[in-house]
Design a protein around this motif. Sequence first.
Motif, mmCIF file in Angstrom:
data_model
loop_
_atom_site.group_PDB
_atom_site.id
_atom_site.type_symbol
_atom_site.label_atom_id
_atom_site.label_comp_id
_atom_site.label_asym_id
_atom_site.label_seq_id
_atom_site.Cartn_x
_atom_site.Cartn_y
_atom_site.Cartn_z
ATOM 1 N N LEU A 97 -44.634 53.778 31.660
ATOM 2 C CA LEU A 97 -44.308 52.866 32.202
ATOM 3 C C LEU A 97 -43.375 53.258 33.681
ATOM 4 C CD1 LEU A 97 -41.367 50.765 29.670
ATOM 5 C CD2 LEU A 97 -43.615 50.276 30.478
ATOM 6 N N LEU A 98 -43.202 54.977 33.450
ATOM 7 C CA LEU A 98 -43.393 55.601 34.697
ATOM 8 C C LEU A 98 -44.615 55.248 35.368
ATOM 9 C CD1 LEU A 98 -41.241 58.868 32.811
ATOM 10 C CD2 LEU A 98 -40.491 56.529 34.405
ATOM 11 N N GLN A 99 -45.353 55.746 35.378
ATOM 12 C CA GLN A 99 -46.532 56.122 35.674
ATOM 13 C C GLN A 99 -47.005 54.347 36.601
ATOM 14 O OE1 GLN A 99 -49.597 56.589 32.904
ATOM 15 N NE2 GLN A 99 -50.616 58.276 33.788
ATOM 16 N N LEU A 100 -46.635 52.615 36.249
ATOM 17 C CA LEU A 100 -46.716 51.823 36.250
ATOM 18 C C LEU A 100 -45.801 51.516 37.717
ATOM 19 C CD1 LEU A 100 -48.234 49.643 35.251
ATOM 20 C CD2 LEU A 100 -45.558 48.744 34.351
ATOM 21 N N VAL A 101 -45.001 52.415 37.602
ATOM 22 C CA VAL A 101 -44.005 52.249 38.709
ATOM 23 C C VAL A 101 -43.323 53.428 39.923
ATOM 24 C CG1 VAL A 101 -42.586 50.311 38.238
ATOM 25 C CG2 VAL A 101 -41.804 52.826 37.770
ATOM 26 N N GLY A 102 -45.482 54.405 39.733
ATOM 27 C CA GLY A 102 -45.005 55.563 40.551
ATOM 28 C C GLY A 102 -44.220 56.790 40.867
ATOM 29 N N LYS A 103 -43.371 56.849 39.141
ATOM 30 C CA LYS A 103 -42.866 57.786 40.035
ATOM 31 C C LYS A 103 -42.530 58.673 37.532
ATOM 32 C CE LYS A 103 -38.956 55.211 41.683
ATOM 33 N NZ LYS A 103 -37.258 54.496 41.131
ATOM 34 N N GLU A 104 -43.793 59.080 37.562
ATOM 35 C CA GLU A 104 -43.835 59.763 36.410
ATOM 36 C C GLU A 104 -43.510 61.559 36.709
ATOM 37 O OE1 GLU A 104 -48.977 58.957 38.440
ATOM 38 O OE2 GLU A 104 -46.430 58.564 38.653
ATOM 39 N N GLY A 124 -42.157 39.985 29.274
ATOM 40 C CA GLY A 124 -43.011 38.894 29.102
ATOM 41 C C GLY A 124 -43.128 39.252 27.659
ATOM 42 N N GLN A 125 -44.318 39.707 27.846
ATOM 43 C CA GLN A 125 -45.259 41.161 27.067
ATOM 44 C C GLN A 125 -44.244 41.409 25.253
ATOM 45 O OE1 GLN A 125 -49.325 42.206 28.589
ATOM 46 N NE2 GLN A 125 -49.088 41.202 30.215
ATOM 47 N N LEU A 126 -44.020 42.002 26.056
ATOM 48 C CA LEU A 126 -42.910 42.797 25.372
ATOM 49 C C LEU A 126 -42.375 42.161 24.116
ATOM 50 C CD1 LEU A 126 -42.439 45.649 27.312
ATOM 51 C CD2 LEU A 126 -43.817 46.147 25.642
ATOM 52 N N TRP A 127 -41.551 40.767 25.661
ATOM 53 C CA TRP A 127 -40.318 40.541 24.587
ATOM 54 C C TRP A 127 -40.937 39.850 23.456
ATOM 55 C CZ3 TRP A 127 -37.232 40.145 29.007
ATOM 56 C CH2 TRP A 127 -35.687 41.099 29.285
ATOM 57 N N ILE A 169 -47.505 48.059 22.326
ATOM 58 C CA ILE A 169 -47.187 48.444 23.445
ATOM 59 C C ILE A 169 -48.421 48.777 24.533
ATOM 60 C CG2 ILE A 169 -45.223 49.648 24.870
ATOM 61 C CD1 ILE A 169 -43.499 48.923 22.498
ATOM 62 N N ASN A 170 -48.665 50.552 23.249
ATOM 63 C CA ASN A 170 -50.139 51.390 24.546
ATOM 64 C C ASN A 170 -50.869 50.497 24.780
ATOM 65 O OD1 ASN A 170 -47.529 53.753 25.001
ATOM 66 N ND2 ASN A 170 -48.316 54.441 22.827
ATOM 67 N N ALA A 171 -51.138 49.658 24.079
ATOM 68 C CA ALA A 171 -52.158 49.388 23.932
ATOM 69 C C ALA A 171 -52.518 47.108 24.781
ATOM 70 C CB ALA A 171 -52.891 48.755 22.634
ATOM 71 N N LEU A 172 -51.100 47.210 25.215
ATOM 72 C CA LEU A 172 -51.342 46.357 26.414
ATOM 73 C C LEU A 172 -52.136 45.861 27.569
ATOM 74 C CD1 LEU A 172 -47.784 44.803 25.690
ATOM 75 C CD2 LEU A 172 -49.121 43.969 25.158
ATOM 76 N N PRO A 173 -52.564 45.239 27.930
ATOM 77 C CA PRO A 173 -53.213 44.922 28.887
ATOM 78 C C PRO A 173 -53.101 46.103 30.099
ATOM 79 C CG PRO A 173 -53.295 43.097 27.767
ATOM 80 C CD PRO A 173 -52.260 43.730 27.520
ATOM 81 N N LEU A 174 -51.464 45.907 30.831
ATOM 82 C CA LEU A 174 -51.296 46.908 31.670
ATOM 83 C C LEU A 174 -50.878 48.069 31.456
ATOM 84 C CD1 LEU A 174 -48.966 43.788 33.340
ATOM 85 C CD2 LEU A 174 -50.508 44.856 34.549
ATOM 86 N N LEU A 175 -51.541 48.723 30.392
ATOM 87 C CA LEU A 175 -50.992 49.651 29.968
ATOM 88 C C LEU A 175 -51.644 50.322 29.524
ATOM 89 C CD1 LEU A 175 -47.330 49.569 28.485
ATOM 90 C CD2 LEU A 175 -47.874 49.785 31.089
ATOM 91 N N ASP A 180 -47.220 36.296 37.490
ATOM 92 C CA ASP A 180 -47.843 36.853 39.076
ATOM 93 C C ASP A 180 -46.683 38.232 38.707
ATOM 94 O OD1 ASP A 180 -49.474 34.672 38.769
ATOM 95 O OD2 ASP A 180 -48.515 33.643 40.447
ATOM 96 N N TYR A 181 -45.570 37.924 38.753
ATOM 97 C CA TYR A 181 -45.531 39.345 39.473
ATOM 98 C C TYR A 181 -45.204 40.046 38.059
ATOM 99 C CZ TYR A 181 -42.740 37.092 42.974
ATOM 100 O OH TYR A 181 -42.693 35.935 44.122
ATOM 101 N N LYS A 182 -45.908 41.889 38.569
ATOM 102 C CA LYS A 182 -46.563 42.481 37.636
ATOM 103 C C LYS A 182 -45.180 42.697 36.393
ATOM 104 C CE LYS A 182 -47.308 46.787 38.430
ATOM 105 N NZ LYS A 182 -47.561 48.080 39.240
ATOM 106 N N LEU A 183 -43.804 43.420 36.787
ATOM 107 C CA LEU A 183 -42.777 43.081 35.740
ATOM 108 C C LEU A 183 -42.853 42.326 35.350
ATOM 109 C CD1 LEU A 183 -41.039 46.057 38.038
ATOM 110 C CD2 LEU A 183 -42.338 46.025 36.552
ATOM 111 N N SER A 184 -42.781 41.044 35.741
ATOM 112 C CA SER A 184 -42.117 39.667 34.637
ATOM 113 C C SER A 184 -43.455 39.475 33.131
ATOM 114 C CB SER A 184 -42.424 38.413 35.960
ATOM 115 O OG SER A 184 -41.110 39.239 36.487
ATOM 116 N N ASN A 185 -44.478 40.060 34.197
ATOM 117 C CA ASN A 185 -45.460 40.001 33.072
ATOM 118 C C ASN A 185 -45.520 40.488 32.208
ATOM 119 O OD1 ASN A 185 -48.210 39.469 31.689
ATOM 120 N ND2 ASN A 185 -49.636 40.038 34.074
#
Length: 309
Positions: free
Chosen positions: A52-59, A226-229, A85-91, A218-223
């Motif tokens: 999640l830190l990587q996703l927003v450039g704060k690793e 939504g998958q997490l919930w 969670i680690n296998a979700l498409p965005l991660l 279409d917003y990365k964080l919303s996407n």
Amino acid sequence: MAKLLLMDHDGAIDDLLSQLLVLTMPDVDLIGITVTPADCYIEPALESTYKLLQLVGKETIPLGRGDYYGVNAFPNEWRARPEIINALPLLINLPQAPDPYTYQSAADLIVDKLSSASDKVTILLTGPCSNLVLALEKAPELKDKIAEVVWMAGAFRVHGNVQTFQHDGTAEWNVFWDPISAQKLVSFELPLTLIPLDVTNHAPVTKVFLSTLATQIDYKLSNLAGQLWALTIDTIPSYHYTYFMWDILATSYLAMPDQFTTEIVKANVSTRPPNAGQTYLDEAGYTLKIATNVNTAYFYDYLLAQFKQ
């Protein structure tokens, strides 16, 4: 000036959503994250946290590994969620996370960050409080460096959510996992605000909310949110949609405290069966603040706006 924040979570879906929400807050300077091996297996949870830190450039935000295991374990099927969670498409295709055994211990990271902080630090706990208590037992003088502790914990005038052997159902899980540390934290009489089931019961994760969130796909964080919930639908209890905004409601308190109704009380924590982990009002107890209500419409709108960044 941005609020200095240390976050301690325990790797569950709502903890990771809370981390994601913190990362959207412009007035928060997140100086470290520690993970407690409570509602998670620690290795995949550290990987999720890093992703999640990587996703927003704060690793570069440092992580600490909790190596203390509480008294009453969470169910194994809940703890395995970070593997999914680690296998979700965005991660799944993000660069490999560090070796989970190389992280500094959680208590030591808390001590280091409090010691070196230029100002008082707010601490957000969305899991058990054990890492913070261990840190303050190592360096009790650092209590003075804490501006506030915000903890999703407890149940005061409502029923608890622990259902297990030799328990009467009065406790909430974050306290029940390690009631001894919880009692110690309350006894420290820090500036402590609990976001208990009394208020989180007002904020379920509804399909109406998820349907609205899905219009922002279409917003990365919303996407991702939504998958997490969506992964919570069969969680507690099986096949009934009763997941609540436990941790993320507590996290939102950082940004919208004026939308909560709070009360200063005297309280204590039971450390033994049949009500181990029960938080209860007690005139002979310790002073703390509890949230009792929240403007839920404002809260849901706030989440939708933050995850639309």
